[in-house]
Scaffold this active site. Structure first.
Site, mmCIF file in Angstrom:
data_model
loop_
_atom_site.group_PDB
_atom_site.id
_atom_site.type_symbol
_atom_site.label_atom_id
_atom_site.label_comp_id
_atom_site.label_asym_id
_atom_site.label_seq_id
_atom_site.Cartn_x
_atom_site.Cartn_y
_atom_site.Cartn_z
ATOM 1 N N ASP A 7 0.840 -1.192 0.000
ATOM 2 C CA ASP A 7 0.000 0.000 0.000
ATOM 3 C C ASP A 7 0.883 1.252 0.000
ATOM 4 O O ASP A 7 2.038 1.204 0.414
ATOM 5 C CB ASP A 7 -0.896 -0.027 1.243
ATOM 6 C CG ASP A 7 -1.828 1.162 1.342
ATOM 7 O OD1 ASP A 7 -2.301 1.655 0.300
ATOM 8 O OD2 ASP A 7 -2.071 1.612 2.475
ATOM 9 N N ASP A 9 -0.386 4.948 1.022
ATOM 10 C CA ASP A 9 -0.679 5.907 2.088
ATOM 11 C C ASP A 9 -0.532 5.278 3.470
ATOM 12 O O ASP A 9 -1.142 4.250 3.757
ATOM 13 C CB ASP A 9 -2.079 6.495 1.913
ATOM 14 C CG ASP A 9 -2.210 7.267 0.609
ATOM 15 O OD1 ASP A 9 -1.193 7.810 0.139
ATOM 16 O OD2 ASP A 9 -3.323 7.317 0.060
ATOM 17 N N ASP A 131 -2.145 -0.704 5.863
ATOM 18 C CA ASP A 131 -2.493 -0.151 7.175
ATOM 19 C C ASP A 131 -3.976 -0.274 7.482
ATOM 20 O O ASP A 131 -4.408 0.152 8.548
ATOM 21 C CB ASP A 131 -2.067 1.329 7.275
ATOM 22 C CG ASP A 131 -2.794 2.209 6.289
ATOM 23 O OD1 ASP A 131 -2.807 1.875 5.082
ATOM 24 O OD2 ASP A 131 -3.351 3.240 6.703
#
Length: 178
Positions: A7, A9, A131
């Site tokens: 990922d 961000d 996250d």
């Protein structure tokens, strides 16, 4: 050779710190980073402000790189198939900015290995570093939860708190020599 989905961000890019900084620059108010702990992403900001900031042209282009990510991802990419997977379509302005950001900070990742999508449920890889529970929950491979303020209470996955921990985990599990 393993396939690793990563990922952007709050994993490769320090979105949280950038959002706090842009908020302070825009509104002249400081939000204590501790206020972000254990609340849904963006909820510590006044109603709608985080979304508004993320929909501002240039926002995603200026996000700082997460410490250690460049070195560890480069080492992983030398031994494995690494894909950057970002749910970028949620913020349409982010598409070109995220691509430019990746080209600048991660030039060793080919455009062929960048996936911008809406839902990550279609992602098939051996490992995913993310996250968000919503992205890891349906993933069929090994799931690594990258620590961020909004996910501190989640205990369902192997947690990594830094890119140094990511490197150590892959080395300990004989997935890569990082």
């Amino acid at each position: 050779m393993a396939r690793i989905a990563i990922d952007m961000d709050n994993v490769m890019a320090d979105l949280t710190q950038h959002l706090l900084r842009v908020y302070e620059q825009t509104y002249g108010a400081v939000i204590d980073p501790q206020q972000l702990n254990n609340v849904p992403e963006g909820s510590a900001f006044p109603e709608g402000v985080a979304i508004q900031l993320m929909n501002t042209p240039g926002f995603f282009r200026g996000i700082p790189v997460m410490p250690g990510s460049q070195e560890v991802i480069k080492a992983l990419a030398e031994q494995h198939e690494v894909f950057v997977v970002s749910a970028a379509t949620e913020f349409p302005l982010s598409l070109a900015e995220k691509l430019a950001w990746l080209n600048e900070h991660f030039p060793f990742i080919s455009w062929r290995n960048i996936v911008f999508c809406g839902s990550k449920t279609i992602v098939e890889a051996d490992y995913m570093i993310d996250d968000h529970d919503k992205n890891l929950r349906y993933f069929k491979g090994t799931r690594l939860l990258y620590s961020a303020p909004h996910n501190l209470m989640i205990t369902d996955y192997k947690r990594v708190n830094s890119w140094e921990e990511v490197a150590a985990w892959f080395a300990a599990n004989e997935v890569a020599t990082v």
